[in-house]
Design an enzyme around this catalytic site. Structure first.
Site, PDB file in Angstrom:
ATOM      1  N   GLN A  33       0.832  -1.194   0.000  1.00 39.87           N
ATOM      2  CA  GLN A  33       0.000   0.000   0.000  1.00 39.87           C
ATOM      3  C   GLN A  33       0.874   1.254   0.000  1.00 39.87           C
ATOM      4  OE1 GLN A  33      -2.266  -1.260   3.370  1.00 39.87           O
ATOM      5  NE2 GLN A  33      -0.494  -1.356   4.720  1.00 39.87           N
ATOM      6  N   HIS A  64      -9.333   4.023  19.221  1.00 35.22           N
ATOM      7  CA  HIS A  64      -8.534   2.954  19.830  1.00 35.22           C
ATOM      8  C   HIS A  64      -9.123   2.479  21.154  1.00 35.22           C
ATOM      9  CE1 HIS A  64      -5.063   4.426  17.145  1.00 35.22           C
ATOM     10  NE2 HIS A  64      -5.554   3.315  16.656  1.00 35.22           N
ATOM     11  N   ASP A  88      -0.433   0.649  13.482  1.00 34.32           N
ATOM     12  CA  ASP A  88      -0.032   1.913  14.115  1.00 34.32           C
ATOM     13  C   ASP A  88       0.187   1.759  15.615  1.00 34.32           C
ATOM     14  OD1 ASP A  88      -2.718   2.602  15.503  1.00 34.32           O
ATOM     15  OD2 ASP A  88      -3.306   2.237  13.428  1.00 34.32           O
ATOM     16  N   ASP A 139      -0.125 -12.041   6.668  1.00 34.53           N
ATOM     17  CA  ASP A 139      -1.564 -11.878   6.445  1.00 34.53           C
ATOM     18  C   ASP A 139      -2.352 -12.435   7.640  1.00 34.53           C
ATOM     19  OD1 ASP A 139      -3.841 -11.455   4.367  1.00 34.53           O
ATOM     20  OD2 ASP A 139      -4.174 -13.435   5.215  1.00 34.53           O
ATOM     21  N   ASP A 158      -8.456  -4.600  13.579  1.00 38.80           N
ATOM     22  CA  ASP A 158      -8.257  -3.162  13.383  1.00 38.80           C
ATOM     23  C   ASP A 158      -7.674  -3.000  11.984  1.00 38.80           C
ATOM     24  OD1 ASP A 158      -7.695  -0.492  13.530  1.00 38.80           O
ATOM     25  OD2 ASP A 158      -6.204  -0.655  15.127  1.00 38.80           O
ATOM     26  N   SER A 159      -8.554  -3.161  10.989  1.00 34.77           N
ATOM     27  CA  SER A 159      -8.070  -3.274   9.616  1.00 34.77           C
ATOM     28  C   SER A 159      -8.358  -2.013   8.821  1.00 34.77           C
ATOM     29  CB  SER A 159      -8.765  -4.448   8.933  1.00 34.77           C
ATOM     30  OG  SER A 159     -10.123  -4.143   8.767  1.00 34.77           O
ATOM     31  N   ASP A 161     -10.075  -0.517   5.217  1.00 34.27           N
ATOM     32  CA  ASP A 161     -11.415  -0.760   4.671  1.00 34.27           C
ATOM     33  C   ASP A 161     -11.425  -2.050   3.851  1.00 34.27           C
ATOM     34  OD1 ASP A 161     -12.008   1.686   5.788  1.00 34.27           O
ATOM     35  OD2 ASP A 161     -11.622   2.796   3.938  1.00 34.27           O
TER      36      ASP A 161
HETATM   37  N1  SAM Z   1      -7.922   2.704  12.298  1.00 36.59           N
HETATM   38  C1  SAM Z   1      -7.741   2.475  10.933  1.00 36.59           C
HETATM   39  C2  SAM Z   1      -8.959   2.634  10.085  1.00 36.59           C
HETATM   40  O1  SAM Z   1     -10.020   2.062  10.405  1.00 36.59           O
HETATM   41  O2  SAM Z   1      -8.870   3.338   9.109  1.00 36.59           O
HETATM   42  C3  SAM Z   1      -7.027   1.201  10.685  1.00 36.59           C
HETATM   43  C4  SAM Z   1      -5.612   1.424  11.061  1.00 36.59           C
HETATM   44  S1  SAM Z   1      -4.432   0.194  10.859  1.00 36.59           S
HETATM   45  C5  SAM Z   1      -3.166   1.227  10.218  1.00 36.59           C
HETATM   46  C6  SAM Z   1      -4.949  -0.856   9.525  1.00 36.59           C
HETATM   47  C7  SAM Z   1      -3.897  -1.932   9.223  1.00 36.59           C
HETATM   48  O3  SAM Z   1      -4.510  -3.071   8.622  1.00 36.59           O
HETATM   49  C8  SAM Z   1      -2.787  -1.488   8.253  1.00 36.59           C
HETATM   50  O4  SAM Z   1      -1.597  -1.341   8.970  1.00 36.59           O
HETATM   51  C9  SAM Z   1      -2.709  -2.636   7.223  1.00 36.59           C
HETATM   52  O5  SAM Z   1      -1.383  -2.975   6.877  1.00 36.59           O
HETATM   53  C10 SAM Z   1      -3.434  -3.752   7.968  1.00 36.59           C
HETATM   54  N2  SAM Z   1      -3.974  -4.828   7.119  1.00 36.59           N
HETATM   55  C11 SAM Z   1      -4.692  -4.714   5.981  1.00 36.59           C
HETATM   56  N3  SAM Z   1      -4.981  -5.930   5.494  1.00 36.59           N
HETATM   57  C12 SAM Z   1      -4.439  -6.856   6.353  1.00 36.59           C
HETATM   58  C13 SAM Z   1      -4.396  -8.273   6.385  1.00 36.59           C
HETATM   59  N4  SAM Z   1      -4.974  -9.020   5.433  1.00 36.59           N
HETATM   60  N5  SAM Z   1      -3.763  -8.876   7.435  1.00 36.59           N
HETATM   61  C14 SAM Z   1      -3.170  -8.129   8.411  1.00 36.59           C
HETATM   62  N6  SAM Z   1      -3.176  -6.776   8.411  1.00 36.59           N
HETATM   63  C15 SAM Z   1      -3.800  -6.151   7.403  1.00 36.59           C
END
Ligand code: SAM
Length: 285
Positions: A33, A64, A88, A139, A158-159, A161
């Site tokens: 990303q 959070h 984060d 993953d 906490d992913s 979208d």
């Molecule tokens: N609070 C935020 C929001 O709702 O916009 C989410 C923050 S956090 C930075 C989201 C994290 O999800 C990212 O660091 C991303 O790398 C991670 N992520 C996305 N897809 C994922 C997956 N399949 N497995 C593990 N982590 C994943």
């Protein structure tokens, strides 16, 4: 001085949110990303992934705290916790404030999110060296699929979208794997987008969690000023036991200083707007 703004457009809402920025501090394509960090004039630092706002220094505490505390205080003894995503480290910091928690595995697909947060959001990363934490950069779905059954008490998703690498974390197969990984009475909670703009995502999540085997679901509501519509939600799902009470005494006597979450907020957050039960069939089945 010239005026500079970061704008996130929200197609489905026909809306946009702009924050005035002082400077762009970082930009990087990680292979998963694109991550950008800005210094804003009024919201502190801003993290943006693939054009979508993840968090600001000013208001991330609400998100959070609401992702961590309602679920951890609903479980009678949350010892083994997994955070999927959450790179984060803001959710992690809140989870580690619970003394009952003996082990936390944070599984984010992209190590760069954590490394960049350590530099630009050090206040969220203060607990990263806690011996209870294990960081895995892989993953989240692949990891959870391979856990032994009943290995966890709480899973916090906490992913990003449901697009790109985050999409799989909104699938029925993911919920089936989470249900299997939880012990009886275990809870998962996932950020479930805006109740005003993303009812389709909420409905799919409820459907997916039920088909994945969760018997009891509840959605909670809270503000996040920097997300589309400013009104956000998280959905809690429990294995085999109703979500009908929480450790209220522990919340009220807790030494943990929270800025948003408290016992009254916990109860109020579960009050559902009138339009909600009809569309989602929120009554427990
Ligand atoms: N609070 C935020 C929001 O709702 O916009 C989410 C923050 S956090 C930075 C989201 C994290 O999800 C990212 O660091 C991303 O790398 C991670 N992520 C996305 N897809 C994922 C997956 N399949 N497995 C593990 N982590 C994943």
């Amino acid at each position: 001085m010239e005026d500079h703004w970061f704008t996130e457009s929200c197609e489905e809402g026909g809306s946009a949110l702009s924050l005035r920025i002082k400077a762009k501090l970082h930009e990087e394509h990680t292979g998963f990303q694109k991550i950008e960090i800005y210094e804003t004039t009024h919201f502190g630092r801003l993290m943006v992934i693939d054009g979508f706002i993840m968090l600001s220094s000013r208001d991330n505490f609400i998100y959070h705290e609401m992702l961590a505390h309602p679920t951890l205080y609903t479980h009678p003894l949350p010892k083994r916790v997994a955070i999927i995503g959450g790179g984060d480290c803001g959710t992690l910091r809140e989870v580690l404030r619970h003394p009952e928690v003996s082990q936390v595995t944070q599984v984010d697909i992209d190590e760069r999110v954590t490394r960049i947060s350590e530099i630009h959001f050090p206040e969220l990363c203060v607990s990263n060296k806690d011996p209870r934490v294990e960081f895995l950069f892989t993953d989240g779905f692949e990891w959870i699929k391979n856990l032994p059954a009943g290995a966890l008490d709480v899973i916090i998703v906490d992913s990003t979208d449901p697009i790109g690498p985050g999409e799989v974390l909104f699938s029925r197969d993911f919920y089936t794997a989470c249900e299997r990984a939880l012990a009886h009475g275990g809870l998962m909670v996932q950020q479930s987008e805006s109740p005003l703009l993303h009812m389709d995502i909420l409905q799919n999540m409820h459907r997916g969690m039920k088909k994945g085997g969760f018997s009891h679901l509840k959605t909670l509501f809270f503000p996040v000023c920097v997300y589309p519509s400013g009104w956000w939600s998280a959905t809690m799902a429990r294995k085999g036991v109703p979500i009908d009470n929480f450790r209220q005494g522990n919340v009220e006597n807790s030494p943990v200083q929270t800025r948003y979450y408290n016992s009254a907020i916990h109860q109020g957050a579960f009050s559902t707007p009138t339009f909600f039960p009809e569309q989602l069939n929120l009554e427990e089945s």
